[in-house]
Design a protein around this motif. Sequence first.
Motif, PDB file in Angstrom:
ATOM      1  N   ALA A  39      46.344  21.456  40.376  1.00 19.66           N
ATOM      2  CA  ALA A  39      44.949  21.032  40.505  1.00 19.66           C
ATOM      3  C   ALA A  39      44.307  21.001  39.121  1.00 19.66           C
ATOM      4  O   ALA A  39      44.592  21.857  38.284  1.00 19.66           O
ATOM      5  N   SER A  40      43.451  19.995  38.901  1.00 22.66           N
ATOM      6  CA  SER A  40      42.856  19.851  37.572  1.00 22.66           C
ATOM      7  C   SER A  40      41.605  20.718  37.426  1.00 22.66           C
ATOM      8  O   SER A  40      40.502  20.232  37.249  1.00 22.66           O
ATOM      9  N   ILE A  41      41.807  21.994  37.543  1.00 25.60           N
ATOM     10  CA  ILE A  41      40.720  22.952  37.311  1.00 25.60           C
ATOM     11  C   ILE A  41      41.249  24.004  36.337  1.00 25.60           C
ATOM     12  O   ILE A  41      42.461  24.121  36.138  1.00 25.60           O
ATOM     13  N   GLU A  42      40.328  24.709  35.731  1.00 29.22           N
ATOM     14  CA  GLU A  42      40.754  25.777  34.826  1.00 29.22           C
ATOM     15  C   GLU A  42      41.124  27.009  35.643  1.00 29.22           C
ATOM     16  O   GLU A  42      40.261  27.716  36.154  1.00 29.22           O
ATOM     17  N   MET A  43      42.414  27.228  35.783  1.00 29.88           N
ATOM     18  CA  MET A  43      42.913  28.315  36.624  1.00 29.88           C
ATOM     19  C   MET A  43      42.432  29.689  36.133  1.00 29.88           C
ATOM     20  O   MET A  43      42.254  30.609  36.920  1.00 29.88           O
ATOM     21  N   ASP A  44      42.217  29.774  34.826  1.00 30.11           N
ATOM     22  CA  ASP A  44      41.778  31.052  34.254  1.00 30.11           C
ATOM     23  C   ASP A  44      40.432  31.523  34.806  1.00 30.11           C
ATOM     24  O   ASP A  44      40.128  32.702  34.789  1.00 30.11           O
ATOM     25  N   ARG A  45      39.661  30.526  35.278  1.00 29.45           N
ATOM     26  CA  ARG A  45      38.351  30.899  35.803  1.00 29.45           C
ATOM     27  C   ARG A  45      38.461  31.613  37.154  1.00 29.45           C
ATOM     28  O   ARG A  45      37.492  32.194  37.634  1.00 29.45           O
ATOM     29  N   LEU A  46      39.640  31.500  37.780  1.00 31.38           N
ATOM     30  CA  LEU A  46      39.834  32.138  39.083  1.00 31.38           C
ATOM     31  C   LEU A  46      40.514  33.501  38.952  1.00 31.38           C
ATOM     32  O   LEU A  46      40.306  34.395  39.773  1.00 31.38           O
ATOM     33  N   LYS A  47      41.332  33.611  37.919  1.00 35.00           N
ATOM     34  CA  LYS A  47      42.122  34.837  37.756  1.00 35.00           C
ATOM     35  C   LYS A  47      41.259  36.077  37.622  1.00 35.00           C
ATOM     36  O   LYS A  47      40.258  36.072  36.903  1.00 35.00           O
ATOM     37  N   ASN A  48      41.680  37.096  38.328  1.00 32.53           N
ATOM     38  CA  ASN A  48      41.008  38.407  38.314  1.00 32.53           C
ATOM     39  C   ASN A  48      39.589  38.386  38.875  1.00 32.53           C
ATOM     40  O   ASN A  48      38.837  39.322  38.697  1.00 32.53           O
ATOM     41  N   SER A  91      54.676  20.498  43.591  1.00 34.38           N
ATOM     42  CA  SER A  91      53.780  19.861  44.546  1.00 34.38           C
ATOM     43  C   SER A  91      52.640  20.784  44.965  1.00 34.38           C
ATOM     44  O   SER A  91      51.739  20.367  45.678  1.00 34.38           O
ATOM     45  N   VAL A  92      52.705  22.035  44.552  1.00 35.98           N
ATOM     46  CA  VAL A  92      51.645  22.968  44.929  1.00 35.98           C
ATOM     47  C   VAL A  92      50.389  22.666  44.121  1.00 35.98           C
ATOM     48  O   VAL A  92      50.406  22.694  42.896  1.00 35.98           O
ATOM     49  N   ARG A  93      49.329  22.338  44.818  1.00 31.13           N
ATOM     50  CA  ARG A  93      48.092  22.015  44.120  1.00 31.13           C
ATOM     51  C   ARG A  93      47.384  23.290  43.688  1.00 31.13           C
ATOM     52  O   ARG A  93      46.869  23.379  42.593  1.00 31.13           O
ATOM     53  N   LEU A  94      47.371  24.251  44.581  1.00 28.70           N
ATOM     54  CA  LEU A  94      46.741  25.520  44.241  1.00 28.70           C
ATOM     55  C   LEU A  94      47.446  26.665  44.961  1.00 28.70           C
ATOM     56  O   LEU A  94      47.686  26.587  46.164  1.00 28.70           O
ATOM     57  N   CYS A  95      47.798  27.674  44.183  1.00 23.48           N
ATOM     58  CA  CYS A  95      48.429  28.856  44.751  1.00 23.48           C
ATOM     59  C   CYS A  95      47.630  30.074  44.313  1.00 23.48           C
ATOM     60  O   CYS A  95      47.387  30.268  43.126  1.00 23.48           O
ATOM     61  N   TYR A 104      49.039  28.944  49.719  1.00 20.23           N
ATOM     62  CA  TYR A 104      49.400  27.711  49.007  1.00 20.23           C
ATOM     63  C   TYR A 104      48.654  26.545  49.623  1.00 20.23           C
ATOM     64  O   TYR A 104      48.585  26.412  50.842  1.00 20.23           O
ATOM     65  N   PHE A 105      48.114  25.696  48.758  1.00 18.47           N
ATOM     66  CA  PHE A 105      47.451  24.479  49.227  1.00 18.47           C
ATOM     67  C   PHE A 105      48.164  23.260  48.643  1.00 18.47           C
ATOM     68  O   PHE A 105      48.500  23.255  47.458  1.00 18.47           O
ATOM     69  N   TYR A 106      48.370  22.236  49.484  1.00 18.94           N
ATOM     70  CA  TYR A 106      49.066  21.028  49.045  1.00 18.94           C
ATOM     71  C   TYR A 106      48.212  19.793  49.297  1.00 18.94           C
ATOM     72  O   TYR A 106      47.477  19.709  50.285  1.00 18.94           O
ATOM     73  N   THR A 107      48.370  18.818  48.441  1.00 23.07           N
ATOM     74  CA  THR A 107      47.802  17.469  48.656  1.00 23.07           C
ATOM     75  C   THR A 107      46.343  17.507  49.078  1.00 23.07           C
ATOM     76  O   THR A 107      45.944  16.857  50.035  1.00 23.07           O
ATOM     77  N   CYS A 108      45.566  18.296  48.377  1.00 21.21           N
ATOM     78  CA  CYS A 108      44.160  18.380  48.728  1.00 21.21           C
ATOM     79  C   CYS A 108      43.316  18.228  47.475  1.00 21.21           C
ATOM     80  O   CYS A 108      43.837  18.237  46.364  1.00 21.21           O
ATOM     81  N   SER A 109      42.041  18.046  47.679  1.00 19.26           N
ATOM     82  CA  SER A 109      41.109  17.965  46.556  1.00 19.26           C
ATOM     83  C   SER A 109      40.584  19.368  46.263  1.00 19.26           C
ATOM     84  O   SER A 109      40.085  20.048  47.156  1.00 19.26           O
ATOM     85  N   VAL A 110      40.745  19.796  45.014  1.00 17.88           N
ATOM     86  CA  VAL A 110      40.271  21.128  44.622  1.00 17.88           C
ATOM     87  C   VAL A 110      39.245  20.964  43.512  1.00 17.88           C
ATOM     88  O   VAL A 110      39.528  20.318  42.496  1.00 17.88           O
TER      89      VAL A 110
END
Length: 258
Positions: A39-48, A91-95, A104-110
Amino acid sequence: MVCLINYRRIMPEGPSIIILKELILPFKGKKILDATGNASIEMDRLKNKKILDIRSWGKQLFLVLDKITVRIHFLLFGSYSLHEQVKPDKSVRLCLKFKNGTVYFYTCSVRILEENIDSLYDWSADVMSDKWNPGKARKKLKDHPQLMACDALLDQQIFSGVGNIIKNEVLYRIYLHPETRIQHIPPRKLTELINEARNYSFDFLKWKKEYVLKKHWLVHTKKICKRCELPVIKKYCGITKRRTFFCVNCQRLYPSNV
DNA sequence: TGCCATGTTAAACT
DNA sequence: GAGTTTAACATGGC
Protein backbone atom coordinates in the motif's frame (compact mmCIF):
# COMPACT_ATOMS: atom_id res chain seq x y z
CA MET A 1 -18.67 -25.28 14.15
CA VAL A 2 -16.16 -24.70 11.42
CA CYS A 3 -13.08 -22.66 12.19
CA LEU A 4 -12.72 -20.11 9.43
CA ILE A 5 -10.34 -17.76 11.14
CA ASN A 6 -7.67 -18.31 8.46
CA TYR A 7 -10.08 -18.13 5.60
CA ARG A 8 -9.96 -15.36 3.02
CA ARG A 9 -13.17 -13.92 1.80
CA ILE A 10 -14.14 -11.30 -0.69
CA MET A 11 -15.89 -8.45 0.89
CA PRO A 12 -17.76 -5.69 -0.74
CA GLU A 13 -21.14 -4.84 0.83
CA GLY A 14 -21.73 -3.24 4.23
CA PRO A 15 -22.69 -6.34 6.25
CA SER A 16 -19.40 -8.02 5.27
CA ILE A 17 -17.53 -5.10 6.79
CA ILE A 18 -19.42 -5.64 10.05
CA ILE A 19 -18.26 -9.27 10.06
CA LEU A 20 -14.66 -8.17 9.55
CA LYS A 21 -14.99 -5.55 12.25
CA GLU A 22 -16.09 -8.21 14.71
CA LEU A 23 -13.30 -10.56 13.64
CA ILE A 24 -10.56 -8.02 14.27
CA LEU A 25 -12.07 -6.72 17.50
CA PRO A 26 -9.34 -8.55 19.51
CA PHE A 27 -6.86 -6.03 18.04
CA LYS A 28 -8.67 -3.04 19.51
CA GLY A 29 -6.47 -1.44 22.14
CA LYS A 30 -3.46 -3.40 20.88
CA LYS A 31 -0.23 -1.99 19.55
CA ILE A 32 0.77 -2.47 15.91
CA LEU A 33 4.11 -4.26 16.23
CA ASP A 34 4.79 -4.20 12.51
CA ALA A 35 3.10 -2.79 9.41
CA THR A 36 4.10 -4.01 5.94
CA GLY A 37 2.66 -4.34 2.46
CA ASN A 38 2.58 -2.64 -0.92
CA ALA A 39 0.00 0.00 0.00
CA SER A 40 1.28 3.46 -0.86
CA ILE A 41 1.24 4.81 2.67
CA GLU A 42 4.05 5.49 5.08
CA MET A 43 4.08 2.28 7.10
CA ASP A 44 6.23 3.91 9.77
CA ARG A 45 3.29 6.05 10.75
CA LEU A 46 1.45 2.92 11.87
CA LYS A 47 4.26 1.14 13.66
CA ASN A 48 4.10 1.12 17.44
CA LYS A 49 0.77 2.92 17.38
CA LYS A 50 -2.18 1.61 19.28
CA ILE A 51 -5.51 0.83 17.59
CA LEU A 52 -7.75 3.12 19.60
CA ASP A 53 -10.95 2.16 17.83
CA ILE A 54 -12.25 0.06 14.96
CA ARG A 55 -15.16 1.62 13.11
CA SER A 56 -17.00 1.33 9.84
CA TRP A 57 -19.12 3.48 7.59
CA GLY A 58 -20.91 1.56 4.89
CA LYS A 59 -18.31 -0.32 2.92
CA GLN A 60 -15.33 1.31 4.57
CA LEU A 61 -13.34 0.14 7.56
CA PHE A 62 -11.47 2.52 9.84
CA LEU A 63 -8.61 1.75 12.15
CA VAL A 64 -8.46 4.75 14.42
CA LEU A 65 -4.97 5.54 15.73
CA ASP A 66 -3.68 8.56 17.60
CA LYS A 67 -4.21 11.59 15.31
CA ILE A 68 -4.60 9.53 12.12
CA THR A 69 -7.03 6.93 10.81
CA VAL A 70 -6.32 4.12 8.37
CA ARG A 71 -9.18 3.80 5.90
CA ILE A 72 -9.63 0.53 4.07
CA HIS A 73 -12.04 0.06 1.21
CA PHE A 74 -12.31 -3.35 -0.46
CA LEU A 75 -13.69 -2.14 -3.76
CA LEU A 76 -14.77 -5.07 -5.91
CA PHE A 77 -12.02 -7.65 -5.41
CA GLY A 78 -10.78 -6.99 -1.90
CA SER A 79 -10.17 -9.71 0.63
CA TYR A 80 -8.48 -10.37 3.94
CA SER A 81 -7.15 -13.13 6.10
CA LEU A 82 -6.43 -13.46 9.75
CA HIS A 83 -3.36 -14.88 11.44
CA GLU A 84 -2.21 -16.95 8.52
CA GLN A 85 -0.97 -15.66 5.23
CA VAL A 86 -2.30 -17.56 2.25
CA LYS A 87 -0.98 -15.43 -0.58
CA PRO A 88 2.58 -14.65 -1.65
CA ASP A 89 4.18 -11.66 0.08
CA LYS A 90 4.08 -9.18 -2.75
CA SER A 91 0.32 -9.26 -3.15
CA VAL A 92 -0.27 -8.24 0.45
CA ARG A 93 -1.43 -4.65 0.45
CA LEU A 94 -1.34 -4.24 4.19
CA CYS A 95 -0.23 -6.56 6.95
CA LEU A 96 -0.61 -5.57 10.58
CA LYS A 97 1.10 -7.61 13.23
CA PHE A 98 -0.05 -7.64 16.83
CA LYS A 99 0.98 -9.56 19.91
CA ASN A 100 -2.19 -11.63 19.65
CA GLY A 101 -2.33 -12.16 15.88
CA THR A 102 -1.89 -10.77 12.39
CA VAL A 103 -4.32 -9.43 9.82
CA TYR A 104 -3.70 -9.30 6.05
CA PHE A 105 -5.53 -7.15 3.53
CA TYR A 106 -5.44 -7.76 -0.23
CA THR A 107 -6.51 -5.83 -3.31
CA CYS A 108 -8.03 -2.96 -1.42
CA SER A 109 -7.66 0.78 -1.20
CA VAL A 110 -5.66 1.86 1.85
CA ARG A 111 -5.40 5.50 2.84
CA ILE A 112 -4.36 7.49 5.83
CA LEU A 113 -6.86 10.13 6.88
CA GLU A 114 -5.50 13.09 8.78
CA GLU A 115 -8.91 14.52 9.67
CA ASN A 116 -11.16 13.55 12.51
CA ILE A 117 -13.43 11.03 10.79
CA ASP A 118 -16.51 12.16 12.69
CA SER A 119 -16.57 15.27 10.55
CA LEU A 120 -15.98 13.39 7.28
CA TYR A 121 -19.00 11.12 7.13
CA ASP A 122 -22.72 11.30 7.81
CA TRP A 123 -22.97 8.46 10.28
CA SER A 124 -26.76 8.49 10.18
CA ALA A 125 -26.56 7.33 6.54
CA ASP A 126 -25.02 3.97 7.45
CA VAL A 127 -27.77 1.37 7.20
CA MET A 128 -25.93 -0.94 9.60
CA SER A 129 -25.35 1.72 12.25
CA ASP A 130 -27.19 2.44 15.50
CA LYS A 131 -27.14 6.01 14.28
CA TRP A 132 -29.11 5.13 11.11
CA ASN A 133 -31.82 7.73 10.61
CA PRO A 134 -34.64 6.76 8.23
CA GLY A 135 -36.18 10.23 8.41
CA LYS A 136 -32.99 11.77 7.18
CA ALA A 137 -32.79 9.24 4.37
CA ARG A 138 -36.30 10.20 3.36
CA LYS A 139 -35.35 13.85 3.30
CA LYS A 140 -32.36 13.13 1.07
CA LEU A 141 -34.53 11.09 -1.28
CA LYS A 142 -36.99 13.98 -1.56
CA ASP A 143 -34.08 16.13 -2.70
CA HIS A 144 -33.59 13.81 -5.69
CA PRO A 145 -37.08 13.38 -7.15
CA GLN A 146 -35.75 12.33 -10.55
CA LEU A 147 -33.52 9.61 -9.18
CA MET A 148 -34.51 6.04 -10.01
CA ALA A 149 -34.99 3.67 -7.09
CA CYS A 150 -32.12 1.49 -8.33
CA ASP A 151 -29.71 4.44 -8.28
CA ALA A 152 -31.00 5.81 -4.97
CA LEU A 153 -30.27 2.56 -3.15
CA LEU A 154 -26.69 2.57 -4.40
CA ASP A 155 -26.12 6.18 -3.34
CA GLN A 156 -23.69 5.89 -0.43
CA GLN A 157 -24.66 9.32 0.91
CA ILE A 158 -28.22 8.08 1.37
CA PHE A 159 -27.82 4.32 1.97
CA SER A 160 -24.22 3.83 2.99
CA GLY A 161 -23.35 0.14 2.89
CA VAL A 162 -25.98 -0.93 0.38
CA GLY A 163 -24.49 -2.69 -2.64
CA ASN A 164 -25.83 -4.21 -5.80
CA ILE A 165 -27.08 -7.47 -4.28
CA ILE A 166 -28.93 -5.67 -1.50
CA LYS A 167 -30.37 -3.27 -4.07
CA ASN A 168 -31.86 -6.03 -6.18
CA GLU A 169 -33.22 -7.99 -3.24
CA VAL A 170 -34.78 -4.95 -1.53
CA LEU A 171 -36.61 -3.90 -4.70
CA TYR A 172 -37.93 -7.40 -5.22
CA ARG A 173 -39.03 -7.70 -1.62
CA ILE A 174 -41.09 -4.53 -1.78
CA TYR A 175 -42.51 -5.26 -5.26
CA LEU A 176 -41.00 -2.10 -6.71
CA HIS A 177 -39.71 -1.69 -10.27
CA PRO A 178 -36.05 -0.56 -10.21
CA GLU A 179 -36.67 2.25 -12.70
CA THR A 180 -39.40 3.95 -10.68
CA ARG A 181 -38.43 7.53 -9.94
CA ILE A 182 -38.44 8.70 -6.34
CA GLN A 183 -41.07 11.38 -7.03
CA HIS A 184 -43.50 8.71 -8.22
CA ILE A 185 -43.14 6.31 -5.32
CA PRO A 186 -46.22 6.43 -3.03
CA PRO A 187 -45.37 7.50 0.56
CA ARG A 188 -45.94 4.08 2.11
CA LYS A 189 -43.89 2.39 -0.57
CA LEU A 190 -41.09 4.86 0.07
CA THR A 191 -41.21 3.95 3.76
CA GLU A 192 -40.89 0.30 2.79
CA LEU A 193 -37.89 1.09 0.60
CA ILE A 194 -36.10 2.90 3.41
CA ASN A 195 -36.92 0.27 6.02
CA GLU A 196 -36.04 -2.70 3.85
CA ALA A 197 -32.65 -1.23 2.96
CA ARG A 198 -31.76 -1.71 6.60
CA ASN A 199 -33.79 -4.88 7.25
CA TYR A 200 -32.36 -6.77 4.33
CA SER A 201 -28.85 -5.68 5.25
CA PHE A 202 -29.25 -7.39 8.62
CA ASP A 203 -30.64 -10.52 6.96
CA PHE A 204 -27.63 -10.39 4.65
CA LEU A 205 -25.37 -10.18 7.70
CA LYS A 206 -27.02 -13.15 9.38
CA TRP A 207 -26.97 -15.30 6.24
CA LYS A 208 -23.42 -14.32 5.37
CA LYS A 209 -22.26 -15.39 8.82
CA GLU A 210 -23.95 -18.75 8.31
CA TYR A 211 -22.54 -19.09 4.77
CA VAL A 212 -26.05 -19.35 3.34
CA LEU A 213 -26.39 -15.93 1.75
CA LYS A 214 -26.64 -17.10 -1.86
CA LYS A 215 -29.28 -19.63 -0.99
CA HIS A 216 -31.56 -16.84 0.15
CA TRP A 217 -31.33 -14.71 -2.96
CA LEU A 218 -34.82 -14.30 -4.35
CA VAL A 219 -34.04 -12.45 -7.56
CA HIS A 220 -30.32 -11.62 -7.79
CA THR A 221 -28.82 -13.72 -10.64
CA LYS A 222 -32.13 -15.60 -10.97
CA LYS A 223 -33.70 -16.51 -14.30
CA ILE A 224 -37.25 -17.20 -13.16
CA CYS A 225 -39.40 -15.21 -10.74
CA LYS A 226 -40.11 -17.25 -7.63
CA ARG A 227 -43.52 -15.66 -7.27
CA CYS A 228 -45.06 -15.84 -10.71
CA GLU A 229 -42.61 -18.07 -12.60
CA LEU A 230 -42.24 -15.57 -15.41
CA PRO A 231 -38.72 -14.75 -16.63
CA VAL A 232 -36.60 -12.40 -14.53
CA ILE A 233 -35.30 -9.43 -16.52
CA LYS A 234 -31.59 -8.65 -16.42
CA LYS A 235 -30.85 -5.04 -17.33
CA TYR A 236 -28.13 -2.50 -16.63
CA CYS A 237 -30.42 0.12 -15.12
CA GLY A 238 -30.15 3.79 -14.21
CA ILE A 239 -27.21 6.16 -14.17
CA THR A 240 -25.20 3.63 -12.20
CA LYS A 241 -25.74 1.05 -14.98
CA ARG A 242 -25.34 -1.84 -12.58
CA ARG A 243 -26.72 -5.30 -13.14
CA THR A 244 -30.36 -5.27 -12.12
CA PHE A 245 -32.60 -8.32 -11.86
CA PHE A 246 -36.33 -7.81 -11.62
CA CYS A 247 -39.75 -9.14 -12.52
CA VAL A 248 -41.90 -6.78 -14.58
CA ASN A 249 -44.97 -8.70 -13.53
CA CYS A 250 -44.40 -8.52 -9.76
CA GLN A 251 -42.47 -5.28 -9.40
CA ARG A 252 -44.63 -2.26 -10.08
CA LEU A 253 -43.47 0.70 -12.09
CA TYR A 254 -44.97 4.00 -10.94
CA PRO A 255 -46.70 5.94 -12.33
CA SER A 256 -48.57 3.04 -13.74
CA ASN A 257 -50.98 3.04 -16.68
CA VAL A 258 -52.89 0.03 -15.45
C1' DT B 1 -10.78 -20.11 -21.50
C1' DG B 2 -12.83 -15.74 -21.49
C1' DC B 3 -16.16 -13.09 -19.56
C1' DC B 4 -17.90 -10.74 -15.98
C1' DA B 5 -18.75 -8.91 -11.19
C1' DT B 6 -20.95 -7.66 -4.12
C1' DG B 7 -17.12 -0.85 -6.22
C1' DT B 8 -14.99 3.59 -6.53
C1' DT B 9 -11.87 7.12 -8.17
C1' DA B 10 -9.69 9.85 -11.39
C1' DA B 11 -8.28 10.82 -15.90
C1' DA B 12 -9.89 11.74 -20.39
C1' DC B 13 -13.36 13.22 -23.24
C1' DT B 14 -17.18 16.54 -24.98
C1' DG C 1 -15.83 24.53 -16.00
C1' DA C 2 -19.66 21.39 -16.26
C1' DG C 3 -21.11 16.99 -17.17
C1' DT C 4 -20.23 12.47 -19.18
C1' DT C 5 -17.47 8.48 -20.48
C1' DT C 6 -13.73 5.47 -19.91
C1' DA C 7 -9.81 3.31 -17.68
C1' DA C 8 -7.76 1.50 -13.87
C1' DC C 9 -7.50 -1.52 -10.15
C1' DA C 10 -6.29 -6.95 -10.77
C1' DT C 11 -9.18 -11.59 -8.20
C1' DG C 12 -11.92 -15.51 -8.72
C1' DG C 13 -16.31 -17.91 -10.02
C1' DC C 14 -18.68 -19.89 -13.67
